[in-house]
Enzyme design. Structure first.
Site, short mmCIF file in Angstrom:
data_model
loop_
_atom_site.label_atom_id
_atom_site.label_comp_id
_atom_site.label_asym_id
_atom_site.label_seq_id
_atom_site.Cartn_x
_atom_site.Cartn_y
_atom_site.Cartn_z
CE LYS A 185 21.95 27.19 110.21
NZ LYS A 185 21.36 26.18 109.66
CE LYS A 208 15.30 22.43 114.13
NZ LYS A 208 16.84 22.30 113.55
CB THR A 232 20.15 23.69 112.57
OG1 THR A 232 20.67 24.17 111.31
CG2 THR A 232 20.37 24.68 113.67
#
Length: 313
Positions: free
Chosen positions: A184, A252, A110
């Site tokens: 995503k 993150k 990701t």
């Protein structure tokens, strides 16, 4: 898999696979490829993490460049965008530098959509291809081969990769380069608020004197049911806070989401709240726990603990 044989379907007999990153997710995903008969070369910054795959027959490379020089398709699933850039684009040790024309990079990390576009452009300049293909489903999805795979890039290349993707889960083609990453990130935004709702409901049920296990069973088939409840409800009750997906990596991801929101000029307050709650976990040194550890934040905020409910649940 020579470029001149592009029409030939991918199979163990004609396609060598490289894999960069054999952590919680990568280990299980690689095992499916090996069991299907593919020749697999792996690279991990911590070599010991690749040992189970070596015992299954995988080969180990010293760096991403040497891995790619012996691979037709190179997958990567690492931690951060900086890691993606290093393992794929470094001119001296990165995978693209070692990939032959016609080769394919598939980044399942990701990461930032803009980086996916950059990698695709760099690959194209070398007559190679690049697909962004982040996944959702956690460690269980990886083990069971039931991941949701969000792909961006050339649709014909995504279709060509289907024999490999099908071993890991279900492919969802989202559009051009970077669109897999955007999908995503939207997925992570949804999960973030869902996790907040799940743990808030559990704390509320506990304070109301309910058996939290019975409560979770009761709501699982109603409108409040969710994949997050199915995956993490019982884990939270059992105090199993180990990582199916690391808090550090989720922080993150949510940070990238907030950055993209700023770029788009949109306000998503639920995302911002969830990100701050997860940052709190990291501040307590709990970044290597799983995302279900969010329960700890709500317990600290309310000076309660669900731990006594475990025995009766």
């Amino acid at each position: 898999m020579a470029s001149s044989a592009a029409a030939e379907p991918i199979s163990p007999s004609n396609t060598r696979v490289g894999w960069i990153g054999t952590g919680v997710m990568g280990l299980s995903m690689c095992s499916h490829l090996i069991r299907a008969g593919y020749t697999l070369t792996v690279f991990n910054r911590t070599p010991s993490k690749a040992q189970p795959l070596l015992k299954m027959g995988a080969h180990q490379a010293d760096n991403p460049l040497s891995l790619a020089s012996n691979s037709d398709v190179v997958f990567s699933i690492v931690g951060y965008p900086s890691d993606v850039r290093a393992v794929l684009l470094d001119p001296h040790s990165g995978a693209l530098a070692g990939l032959r024309p016609g080769g394919i990079l598939v980044d399942m990390t990701t990461s930032e959509p803009s980086l996916a576009v950059e990698i695709a452009a760099a690959a194209s300049s070398k007559s190679c291809h690049s697909i962004d293909a982040p996944v959702s489903g956690g460690d269980r999805g990886a083990k069971n081969g039931t991941l949701a795979i969000f792909t961006g890039g050339e649709e014909s290349v995504v279709k060509r990769l289907q024999p490999l993707f099908s071993l890991m889960g279900k492919v969802n083609y989202m559009g051009g380069s970077g669109k897999g990453q955007f999908a995503k990130l939207a997925n992570q935004i949804t999960i973030a608020s869902t996790m907040v709702g799940l743990v808030e409901g559990m704390v509320y049920a506990h304070k109301a004197g309910l058996d939290v296990g019975l409560y979770l069973d009761a709501i699982s088939t109603g409108a409040a049911g969710s994949k997050s409840l199915d995956l993490y409800g019982q884990r939270i009750l059992k105090r199993d806070l180990g990582p199916g997906f690391y808090v550090n990596h989720f922080v993150k991801d949510l940070g990238i989401c907030l950055k993209e929101c700023q770029n788009m000029g949109i306000s998503l307050p639920g995302l911002a709240l969830a990100q701050q709650l997860y940052v709190s976990l990291r501040a307590y040194g709990e970044g290597n726990l799983g995302t279900q550890a969010l329960i700890l934040v709500l317990e600290r905020l309310n000076n309660v603990s669900l731990a006594p409910a475990i025995a009766s649940s």
